[in-house]
Design a protein around this motif. Structure first.
Motif, mmCIF file in Angstrom:
data_model
loop_
_atom_site.group_PDB
_atom_site.id
_atom_site.type_symbol
_atom_site.label_atom_id
_atom_site.label_comp_id
_atom_site.label_asym_id
_atom_site.label_seq_id
_atom_site.Cartn_x
_atom_site.Cartn_y
_atom_site.Cartn_z
ATOM 1 N N ASN A 1 0.823 -1.199 0.000
ATOM 2 C CA ASN A 1 0.000 0.000 0.000
ATOM 3 C C ASN A 1 0.863 1.258 0.000
ATOM 4 O OD1 ASN A 1 -2.336 -1.491 0.010
ATOM 5 N ND2 ASN A 1 -2.652 -1.359 2.215
ATOM 6 N N ARG A 2 1.955 1.208 0.742
ATOM 7 C CA ARG A 2 2.863 2.346 0.791
ATOM 8 C C ARG A 2 3.421 2.639 -0.595
ATOM 9 N NH1 ARG A 2 8.442 2.469 2.130
ATOM 10 N NH2 ARG A 2 9.135 4.380 3.166
ATOM 11 N N ARG A 3 3.804 1.596 -1.303
ATOM 12 C CA ARG A 3 4.320 1.773 -2.654
ATOM 13 C C ARG A 3 3.222 2.274 -3.601
ATOM 14 N NH1 ARG A 3 6.921 -3.347 -1.277
ATOM 15 N NH2 ARG A 3 9.138 -3.010 -1.005
ATOM 16 N N ILE A 4 2.020 1.715 -3.434
ATOM 17 C CA ILE A 4 0.896 2.124 -4.274
ATOM 18 C C ILE A 4 0.625 3.624 -4.142
ATOM 19 C CG2 ILE A 4 -1.624 2.025 -4.394
ATOM 20 C CD1 ILE A 4 -0.600 -0.211 -5.858
ATOM 21 N N VAL A 5 0.592 4.110 -2.906
ATOM 22 C CA VAL A 5 0.295 5.527 -2.668
ATOM 23 C C VAL A 5 1.400 6.403 -3.243
ATOM 24 C CG1 VAL A 5 0.044 7.289 -0.879
ATOM 25 C CG2 VAL A 5 -1.164 5.114 -0.657
ATOM 26 N N GLN B 1 0.570 10.898 -10.692
ATOM 27 C CA GLN B 1 -0.578 11.795 -10.806
ATOM 28 C C GLN B 1 -0.390 13.140 -10.108
ATOM 29 O OE1 GLN B 1 -2.946 10.751 -12.752
ATOM 30 N NE2 GLN B 1 -2.219 8.634 -12.915
ATOM 31 N N GLY B 2 0.647 13.290 -9.276
ATOM 32 C CA GLY B 2 0.802 14.502 -8.500
ATOM 33 C C GLY B 2 1.013 15.755 -9.345
ATOM 34 N N PRO B 3 0.639 16.922 -8.794
ATOM 35 C CA PRO B 3 0.063 17.123 -7.468
ATOM 36 C C PRO B 3 -1.346 16.528 -7.363
ATOM 37 C CG PRO B 3 0.967 19.173 -8.350
ATOM 38 C CD PRO B 3 0.893 18.205 -9.484
ATOM 39 N N ILE B 4 -1.640 15.908 -6.211
ATOM 40 C CA ILE B 4 -2.907 15.217 -6.033
ATOM 41 C C ILE B 4 -3.294 15.242 -4.555
ATOM 42 C CG2 ILE B 4 -1.722 12.981 -5.822
ATOM 43 C CD1 ILE B 4 -4.161 11.694 -7.152
ATOM 44 N N ALA B 5 -4.597 15.432 -4.280
ATOM 45 C CA ALA B 5 -5.089 15.465 -2.901
ATOM 46 C C ALA B 5 -5.247 14.045 -2.363
ATOM 47 C CB ALA B 5 -6.420 16.208 -2.838
ATOM 48 N N ARG B 6 -5.151 13.898 -1.032
ATOM 49 C CA ARG B 6 -5.215 12.554 -0.457
ATOM 50 C C ARG B 6 -6.574 11.897 -0.686
ATOM 51 N NH1 ARG B 6 -3.101 13.271 5.166
ATOM 52 N NH2 ARG B 6 -2.019 14.987 4.149
ATOM 53 N N GLY B 7 -7.645 12.687 -0.741
ATOM 54 C CA GLY B 7 -8.949 12.101 -1.014
ATOM 55 C C GLY B 7 -9.005 11.473 -2.398
ATOM 56 N N GLU B 8 -8.375 12.129 -3.374
ATOM 57 C CA GLU B 8 -8.325 11.590 -4.724
ATOM 58 C C GLU B 8 -7.450 10.342 -4.772
ATOM 59 O OE1 GLU B 8 -9.139 11.095 -8.701
ATOM 60 O OE2 GLU B 8 -10.114 12.408 -7.223
ATOM 61 N N LEU C 1 -8.439 2.618 -1.116
ATOM 62 C CA LEU C 1 -8.188 2.589 0.316
ATOM 63 C C LEU C 1 -8.973 3.708 0.992
ATOM 64 C CD1 LEU C 1 -4.298 2.074 0.263
ATOM 65 C CD2 LEU C 1 -6.020 0.338 0.825
ATOM 66 N N THR C 2 -9.126 3.631 2.311
ATOM 67 C CA THR C 2 -9.821 4.691 3.033
ATOM 68 C C THR C 2 -8.921 5.915 3.137
ATOM 69 O OG1 THR C 2 -9.010 4.027 5.218
ATOM 70 C CG2 THR C 2 -11.021 2.949 4.412
ATOM 71 N N VAL C 3 -9.556 7.081 3.319
ATOM 72 C CA VAL C 3 -8.788 8.315 3.487
ATOM 73 C C VAL C 3 -7.907 8.221 4.725
ATOM 74 C CG1 VAL C 3 -8.945 10.795 3.919
ATOM 75 C CG2 VAL C 3 -10.495 9.722 2.271
#
Length: 389
Positions: free
Chosen positions: A15-19, A26-33, A40-42
Protein backbone atom coordinates in the motif's frame (compact mmCIF):
# COMPACT_ATOMS: atom_id res chain seq x y z
CA UNK A 1 -2.98 0.63 -15.41
CA UNK A 2 -5.14 0.86 -12.27
CA UNK A 3 -3.21 0.68 -9.00
CA UNK A 4 -5.24 -0.89 -6.19
CA UNK A 5 -4.31 -1.34 -2.55
CA UNK A 6 -5.14 -4.23 -0.25
CA UNK A 7 -6.61 -4.37 3.23
CA UNK A 8 -4.58 -7.45 4.16
CA UNK A 9 -2.00 -6.85 6.91
CA UNK A 10 0.82 -8.24 4.78
CA UNK A 11 -0.08 -5.66 2.15
CA UNK A 12 1.06 -2.66 4.20
CA UNK A 13 4.41 -2.20 2.36
CA UNK A 14 2.52 -2.72 -0.91
CA UNK A 15 0.00 0.00 0.00
CA UNK A 16 2.86 2.35 0.79
CA UNK A 17 4.32 1.77 -2.65
CA UNK A 18 0.90 2.12 -4.27
CA UNK A 19 0.29 5.53 -2.67
CA UNK A 20 3.75 6.85 -3.51
CA UNK A 21 3.52 5.54 -7.06
CA UNK A 22 0.17 7.31 -7.46
CA UNK A 23 1.67 10.57 -6.21
CA UNK A 24 4.59 10.14 -8.60
CA UNK A 25 2.36 9.49 -11.60
CA UNK A 26 -0.58 11.79 -10.81
CA UNK A 27 0.80 14.50 -8.50
CA UNK A 28 0.06 17.12 -7.47
CA UNK A 29 -2.91 15.22 -6.03
CA UNK A 30 -5.09 15.47 -2.90
CA UNK A 31 -5.21 12.55 -0.46
CA UNK A 32 -8.95 12.10 -1.01
CA UNK A 33 -8.32 11.59 -4.72
CA UNK A 34 -5.52 9.16 -3.92
CA UNK A 35 -7.91 7.15 -1.75
CA UNK A 36 -10.44 6.95 -4.61
CA UNK A 37 -7.85 5.86 -7.12
CA UNK A 38 -6.25 3.09 -5.04
CA UNK A 39 -9.36 1.82 -3.23
CA UNK A 40 -8.19 2.59 0.32
CA UNK A 41 -9.82 4.69 3.03
CA UNK A 42 -8.79 8.31 3.49
CA UNK A 43 -7.64 7.41 7.01
CA UNK A 44 -5.34 4.67 5.69
CA UNK A 45 -3.95 6.99 3.02
CA UNK A 46 -3.39 9.73 5.61
CA UNK A 47 -1.41 7.32 7.79
CA UNK A 48 0.75 6.34 4.82
CA UNK A 49 1.25 10.00 3.85
CA UNK A 50 2.55 10.78 7.34
CA UNK A 51 5.07 7.97 7.00
CA UNK A 52 6.15 9.10 3.54
CA UNK A 53 6.47 12.67 4.74
CA UNK A 54 8.61 11.52 7.65
CA UNK A 55 10.94 9.85 5.17
CA UNK A 56 11.11 13.02 3.09
CA UNK A 57 9.53 11.43 0.03
CA UNK A 58 6.43 13.67 -0.16
CA UNK A 59 5.84 17.43 -0.09
CA UNK A 60 2.67 19.25 0.90
CA UNK A 61 1.45 17.38 3.98
CA UNK A 62 2.77 19.88 6.55
CA UNK A 63 1.23 22.79 4.67
CA UNK A 64 -2.11 20.97 4.68
CA UNK A 65 -2.07 20.55 8.46
CA UNK A 66 -1.32 24.25 8.95
CA UNK A 67 -4.17 25.30 6.65
CA UNK A 68 -7.17 23.58 8.23
CA UNK A 69 -10.41 24.91 6.83
CA UNK A 70 -8.80 25.65 3.47
CA UNK A 71 -9.04 23.49 0.35
CA UNK A 72 -7.01 20.29 0.57
CA UNK A 73 -3.34 20.67 -0.30
CA UNK A 74 -2.20 18.69 -3.26
CA UNK A 75 0.67 16.32 -2.53
CA UNK A 76 3.67 15.82 -4.78
CA UNK A 77 6.86 13.82 -4.90
CA UNK A 78 9.97 15.36 -3.36
CA UNK A 79 12.67 14.78 -6.01
CA UNK A 80 15.42 15.35 -3.45
CA UNK A 81 13.87 13.00 -0.91
CA UNK A 82 16.08 10.15 -2.06
CA UNK A 83 18.77 9.20 -4.53
CA UNK A 84 20.12 6.02 -6.04
CA UNK A 85 23.12 5.10 -8.16
CA UNK A 86 22.67 3.23 -11.42
CA UNK A 87 25.52 1.17 -12.83
CA UNK A 88 25.86 -0.46 -16.21
CA UNK A 89 28.75 -2.89 -16.58
CA UNK A 90 29.47 -4.11 -20.12
CA UNK A 91 32.42 -5.78 -21.85
CA UNK A 92 33.57 -2.25 -22.70
CA UNK A 93 33.56 -0.58 -19.33
CA UNK A 94 31.41 0.95 -16.61
CA UNK A 95 28.88 3.76 -16.64
CA UNK A 96 27.45 5.21 -13.43
CA UNK A 97 24.76 7.81 -12.77
CA UNK A 98 23.30 9.52 -9.73
CA UNK A 99 19.49 9.55 -10.02
CA UNK A 100 17.00 11.37 -7.80
CA UNK A 101 13.58 10.16 -6.66
CA UNK A 102 11.92 11.62 -9.77
CA UNK A 103 14.25 9.68 -12.06
CA UNK A 104 16.32 12.71 -13.10
CA UNK A 105 19.98 12.12 -13.95
CA UNK A 106 21.89 14.42 -11.59
CA UNK A 107 25.35 13.39 -12.74
CA UNK A 108 27.07 10.62 -14.62
CA UNK A 109 30.55 9.16 -14.83
CA UNK A 110 32.17 6.45 -16.93
CA UNK A 111 35.30 4.35 -17.16
CA UNK A 112 36.42 2.77 -20.42
CA UNK A 113 37.77 -0.60 -19.31
CA UNK A 114 37.56 -3.13 -22.16
CA UNK A 115 37.35 -6.78 -21.07
CA UNK A 116 37.49 -5.71 -17.44
CA UNK A 117 38.12 -8.28 -14.73
CA UNK A 118 36.00 -8.38 -11.55
CA UNK A 119 38.59 -7.00 -9.12
CA UNK A 120 39.40 -4.03 -11.36
CA UNK A 121 35.68 -3.45 -11.94
CA UNK A 122 34.82 -3.41 -8.21
CA UNK A 123 37.69 -1.00 -7.49
CA UNK A 124 36.52 1.31 -10.28
CA UNK A 125 32.90 1.12 -9.10
CA UNK A 126 33.98 1.97 -5.56
CA UNK A 127 35.75 5.10 -6.84
CA UNK A 128 32.76 6.12 -8.98
CA UNK A 129 30.31 5.70 -6.10
CA UNK A 130 32.49 7.76 -3.76
CA UNK A 131 32.70 10.55 -6.35
CA UNK A 132 28.95 10.58 -6.96
CA UNK A 133 28.09 10.57 -3.25
CA UNK A 134 30.25 13.65 -2.69
CA UNK A 135 28.13 15.71 -5.06
CA UNK A 136 25.82 18.44 -3.73
CA UNK A 137 22.85 18.85 -6.10
CA UNK A 138 21.37 22.35 -5.91
CA UNK A 139 24.09 23.20 -3.39
CA UNK A 140 22.78 20.76 -0.78
CA UNK A 141 24.11 17.46 0.50
CA UNK A 142 22.43 14.36 -0.87
CA UNK A 143 19.30 13.12 0.83
CA UNK A 144 18.70 9.51 1.71
CA UNK A 145 20.70 7.11 -0.50
CA UNK A 146 18.31 4.30 -1.38
CA UNK A 147 20.86 1.94 -2.85
CA UNK A 148 22.77 0.87 -5.90
CA UNK A 149 21.33 -0.86 -8.95
CA UNK A 150 23.58 -2.86 -11.25
CA UNK A 151 22.63 -3.81 -14.80
CA UNK A 152 24.79 -6.34 -16.61
CA UNK A 153 24.56 -8.67 -19.61
CA UNK A 154 22.77 -11.98 -19.15
CA UNK A 155 21.76 -14.69 -19.08
CA UNK A 156 22.60 -15.82 -15.54
CA UNK A 157 23.59 -19.29 -14.41
CA UNK A 158 23.51 -20.97 -17.85
CA UNK A 159 26.76 -22.88 -18.39
CA UNK A 160 26.91 -22.58 -22.18
CA UNK A 161 25.86 -18.91 -22.30
CA UNK A 162 26.66 -17.02 -19.08
CA UNK A 163 29.93 -15.06 -19.16
CA UNK A 164 30.80 -16.64 -22.52
CA UNK A 165 31.69 -14.67 -25.64
CA UNK A 166 32.30 -11.00 -26.55
CA UNK A 167 28.83 -9.76 -25.57
CA UNK A 168 29.16 -10.97 -21.96
CA UNK A 169 31.51 -10.38 -19.02
CA UNK A 170 33.96 -13.19 -19.59
CA UNK A 171 35.78 -14.33 -16.47
CA UNK A 172 33.00 -13.33 -14.04
CA UNK A 173 31.53 -16.79 -13.51
CA UNK A 174 31.12 -17.68 -9.83
CA UNK A 175 31.85 -14.16 -8.56
CA UNK A 176 29.63 -13.14 -5.58
CA UNK A 177 28.75 -9.84 -7.24
CA UNK A 178 26.15 -8.46 -4.84
CA UNK A 179 28.15 -9.28 -1.73
CA UNK A 180 31.34 -7.73 -3.08
CA UNK A 181 29.58 -4.59 -4.28
CA UNK A 182 27.79 -4.15 -0.95
CA UNK A 183 31.09 -4.54 0.89
CA UNK A 184 32.83 -2.09 -1.43
CA UNK A 185 30.14 0.62 -1.37
CA UNK A 186 28.26 0.11 1.91
CA UNK A 187 24.95 0.32 0.01
CA UNK A 188 22.08 -2.12 -0.59
CA UNK A 189 22.72 -3.68 -4.00
CA UNK A 190 20.13 -4.76 -6.58
CA UNK A 191 21.13 -6.69 -9.70
CA UNK A 192 19.28 -7.26 -12.96
CA UNK A 193 20.00 -8.22 -16.53
CA UNK A 194 20.44 -5.06 -18.60
CA UNK A 195 17.41 -5.41 -20.88
CA UNK A 196 15.03 -5.86 -17.93
CA UNK A 197 16.57 -2.92 -16.08
CA UNK A 198 16.13 -0.73 -19.15
CA UNK A 199 12.50 -1.85 -19.46
CA UNK A 200 11.93 -0.78 -15.85
CA UNK A 201 13.42 2.63 -16.54
CA UNK A 202 11.23 3.03 -19.61
CA UNK A 203 8.14 2.04 -17.62
CA UNK A 204 8.85 4.47 -14.80
CA UNK A 205 10.31 7.44 -16.67
CA UNK A 206 10.21 7.00 -20.43
CA UNK A 207 8.12 6.32 -23.49
CA UNK A 208 6.16 3.54 -21.74
CA UNK A 209 5.19 5.57 -18.68
CA UNK A 210 1.51 5.40 -19.66
CA UNK A 211 1.63 2.01 -21.40
CA UNK A 212 0.76 -1.10 -19.40
CA UNK A 213 1.80 -3.73 -21.95
CA UNK A 214 4.92 -3.26 -24.06
CA UNK A 215 8.02 -5.10 -25.20
CA UNK A 216 11.42 -3.50 -24.71
CA UNK A 217 14.03 -4.48 -27.30
CA UNK A 218 17.46 -3.65 -25.92
CA UNK A 219 20.39 -2.97 -28.24
CA UNK A 220 23.44 -3.56 -26.06
CA UNK A 221 26.71 -5.08 -27.11
CA UNK A 222 24.40 -8.05 -27.71
CA UNK A 223 20.61 -8.09 -28.07
CA UNK A 224 17.99 -8.70 -25.38
CA UNK A 225 14.33 -8.05 -24.74
CA UNK A 226 11.76 -7.87 -21.97
CA UNK A 227 7.96 -8.12 -22.09
CA UNK A 228 6.19 -5.90 -19.59
CA UNK A 229 2.57 -6.88 -18.96
CA UNK A 230 0.29 -4.94 -16.61
CA UNK A 231 3.42 -3.09 -15.55
CA UNK A 232 5.13 -6.32 -14.54
CA UNK A 233 8.28 -7.66 -16.24
CA UNK A 234 7.95 -11.26 -17.39
CA UNK A 235 11.24 -12.79 -16.29
CA UNK A 236 10.73 -16.54 -16.65
CA UNK A 237 11.21 -19.38 -14.17
CA UNK A 238 14.92 -18.64 -13.70
CA UNK A 239 14.98 -14.92 -14.47
CA UNK A 240 16.43 -15.41 -17.94
CA UNK A 241 13.47 -14.63 -20.18
CA UNK A 242 14.27 -12.22 -22.97
CA UNK A 243 17.44 -13.61 -24.52
CA UNK A 244 16.04 -12.92 -27.97
CA UNK A 245 19.56 -12.39 -29.30
CA UNK A 246 20.17 -16.11 -29.02
CA UNK A 247 17.28 -17.12 -31.25
CA UNK A 248 18.80 -19.00 -34.25
CA UNK A 249 17.24 -17.13 -37.18
CA UNK A 250 19.70 -17.64 -40.03
CA UNK A 251 20.02 -21.29 -41.11
CA UNK A 252 23.68 -22.15 -41.54
CA UNK A 253 24.64 -18.68 -40.31
CA UNK A 254 27.55 -17.38 -38.26
CA UNK A 255 28.72 -19.44 -35.32
CA UNK A 256 27.69 -17.95 -31.97
CA UNK A 257 29.67 -18.33 -28.71
CA UNK A 258 26.54 -19.93 -27.20
CA UNK A 259 27.19 -22.98 -29.39
CA UNK A 260 24.43 -22.39 -31.93
CA UNK A 261 24.68 -20.85 -35.39
CA UNK A 262 22.82 -17.94 -36.97
CA UNK A 263 21.79 -16.31 -33.67
CA UNK A 264 20.00 -12.99 -34.11
CA UNK A 265 22.51 -10.90 -32.16
CA UNK A 266 25.31 -11.95 -34.53
CA UNK A 267 23.53 -9.72 -37.07
CA UNK A 268 21.45 -7.31 -34.99
CA UNK A 269 23.28 -5.70 -32.04
CA UNK A 270 25.82 -2.99 -31.34
CA UNK A 271 28.65 -5.46 -31.88
CA UNK A 272 27.11 -6.49 -35.20
CA UNK A 273 26.66 -2.83 -36.15
CA UNK A 274 30.33 -2.08 -35.55
CA UNK A 275 31.46 -5.12 -37.50
CA UNK A 276 29.06 -4.44 -40.37
CA UNK A 277 29.87 -0.73 -40.55
CA UNK A 278 33.54 -1.53 -41.19
CA UNK A 279 32.73 -3.28 -44.46
CA UNK A 280 29.29 -1.99 -45.47
CA UNK A 281 28.99 1.36 -43.75
CA UNK A 282 26.09 2.09 -41.40
CA UNK A 283 23.57 2.54 -44.22
CA UNK A 284 24.70 -0.70 -45.84
CA UNK A 285 24.44 -2.55 -42.55
CA UNK A 286 20.89 -1.25 -42.05
CA UNK A 287 19.86 -2.46 -45.52
CA UNK A 288 21.36 -5.88 -44.87
CA UNK A 289 19.76 -6.47 -41.45
CA UNK A 290 16.35 -4.88 -42.11
CA UNK A 291 14.71 -8.19 -43.19
CA UNK A 292 15.92 -9.86 -39.98
CA UNK A 293 14.76 -6.90 -37.94
CA UNK A 294 11.29 -7.08 -39.49
CA UNK A 295 11.10 -10.81 -38.77
CA UNK A 296 12.09 -10.19 -35.15
CA UNK A 297 9.39 -7.52 -34.75
CA UNK A 298 6.70 -9.81 -36.13
CA UNK A 299 7.86 -12.70 -33.94
CA UNK A 300 7.68 -10.51 -30.82
CA UNK A 301 4.23 -9.19 -31.76
CA UNK A 302 2.78 -12.62 -32.49
CA UNK A 303 4.26 -14.13 -29.33
CA UNK A 304 3.44 -11.36 -26.83
CA UNK A 305 0.80 -9.06 -28.40
CA UNK A 306 2.28 -5.86 -26.87
CA UNK A 307 0.70 -2.44 -27.35
CA UNK A 308 4.03 -1.34 -28.80
CA UNK A 309 7.65 -2.40 -29.04
CA UNK A 310 10.03 0.14 -27.51
CA UNK A 311 13.55 0.03 -28.94
CA UNK A 312 16.46 1.45 -26.99
CA UNK A 313 19.76 0.69 -25.33
CA UNK A 314 23.27 1.91 -26.03
CA UNK A 315 22.97 2.05 -29.83
CA UNK A 316 23.07 5.57 -31.33
CA UNK A 317 19.51 6.97 -31.48
CA UNK A 318 19.89 8.07 -35.11
CA UNK A 319 20.81 4.52 -36.13
CA UNK A 320 17.74 3.15 -34.35
CA UNK A 321 15.58 5.79 -36.07
CA UNK A 322 16.95 4.75 -39.47
CA UNK A 323 16.40 1.08 -38.70
CA UNK A 324 12.79 1.70 -37.68
CA UNK A 325 12.20 3.77 -40.83
CA UNK A 326 13.77 1.09 -43.04
CA UNK A 327 11.38 -1.51 -41.60
CA UNK A 328 8.31 0.37 -42.83
CA UNK A 329 5.99 -1.13 -43.91
CA UNK A 330 6.11 -3.89 -41.33
CA UNK A 331 4.80 -7.35 -42.22
CA UNK A 332 1.37 -8.49 -41.08
CA UNK A 333 1.00 -9.62 -37.47
CA UNK A 334 -1.53 -9.58 -34.63
CA UNK A 335 -0.43 -5.98 -34.01
CA UNK A 336 -1.97 -4.79 -37.29
CA UNK A 337 -5.24 -3.36 -35.95
CA UNK A 338 -7.56 -0.63 -37.25
CA UNK A 339 -7.96 0.92 -33.80
CA UNK A 340 -4.20 1.23 -33.19
CA UNK A 341 -3.47 4.57 -31.47
CA UNK A 342 0.31 4.29 -31.10
CA UNK A 343 2.99 3.04 -33.52
CA UNK A 344 3.90 -0.64 -33.56
CA UNK A 345 7.53 0.32 -32.93
CA UNK A 346 8.66 3.28 -30.79
CA UNK A 347 12.16 4.48 -29.99
CA UNK A 348 13.06 4.84 -26.31
CA UNK A 349 12.66 8.32 -24.83
CA UNK A 350 15.62 7.67 -22.54
CA UNK A 351 18.26 7.30 -25.23
CA UNK A 352 21.52 5.85 -24.03
CA UNK A 353 20.57 6.64 -20.41
CA UNK A 354 17.76 4.08 -20.45
CA UNK A 355 19.72 1.32 -18.80
CA UNK A 356 21.34 3.68 -16.25
CA UNK A 357 18.00 5.12 -15.18
CA UNK A 358 16.59 1.63 -15.08
CA UNK A 359 19.48 0.35 -12.99
CA UNK A 360 19.00 3.13 -10.44
CA UNK A 361 15.27 2.43 -10.54
CA UNK A 362 15.99 -1.07 -9.24
CA UNK A 363 16.73 0.56 -5.90
CA UNK A 364 14.15 3.35 -6.20
CA UNK A 365 11.46 0.84 -7.19
CA UNK A 366 11.60 -0.72 -3.74
CA UNK A 367 9.85 2.48 -2.65
CA UNK A 368 8.14 3.72 -5.80
CA UNK A 369 6.87 0.94 -7.99
CA UNK A 370 4.51 -1.61 -6.47
CA UNK A 371 4.94 -4.22 -9.17
CA UNK A 372 8.60 -3.89 -10.06
CA UNK A 373 9.49 -3.03 -6.47
CA UNK A 374 8.20 -6.30 -5.08
CA UNK A 375 10.16 -8.20 -7.71
CA UNK A 376 13.48 -6.70 -6.74
CA UNK A 377 13.20 -6.98 -2.95
CA UNK A 378 16.51 -7.90 -1.33
CA UNK A 379 15.23 -11.30 -0.19
CA UNK A 380 13.74 -12.22 -3.57
CA UNK A 381 14.96 -15.74 -4.57
CA UNK A 382 15.57 -14.44 -8.08
CA UNK A 383 17.85 -11.78 -6.65
CA UNK A 384 19.80 -14.39 -4.71
CA UNK A 385 20.37 -16.50 -7.84
CA UNK A 386 21.45 -13.52 -9.91
CA UNK A 387 23.75 -12.16 -7.25
CA UNK A 388 25.47 -15.52 -6.99
CA UNK A 389 25.95 -15.80 -10.75
Amino acid sequence: MALKGTNQEYGRPYNRRIVLETIRLQGPIARGEIAKRVGLTVQTVSTIIRELEGNGFVLGAREERRRRGYPATELKLNPDGGHAIGLHVTPRGIEAALINLAGEVIARRERKLPRLKPTAAFDAIGDLVVALRKLKPRGRSLGRMLGLGLAMPGPFDVESMSFVGPTTLEGWSGVPIRERLAAKTGLPVFIEVDHAAAALGERLYGAARDIRDFYYLFFGVGLGGCMVQEGNALRGSHGNAGEIGHLPMVPGGEACPCGNAGCLERYLSCLALERGAQTLGVEGWIREVTPLFKSAIVAIENLFDPLTIVIGGIAPPDVLDKLIAAADPLPHSVAERRDRAIPRVTRSANGEDAVLRGAAALAVSGVLSPRFGLMFAANDPLMEREAAA
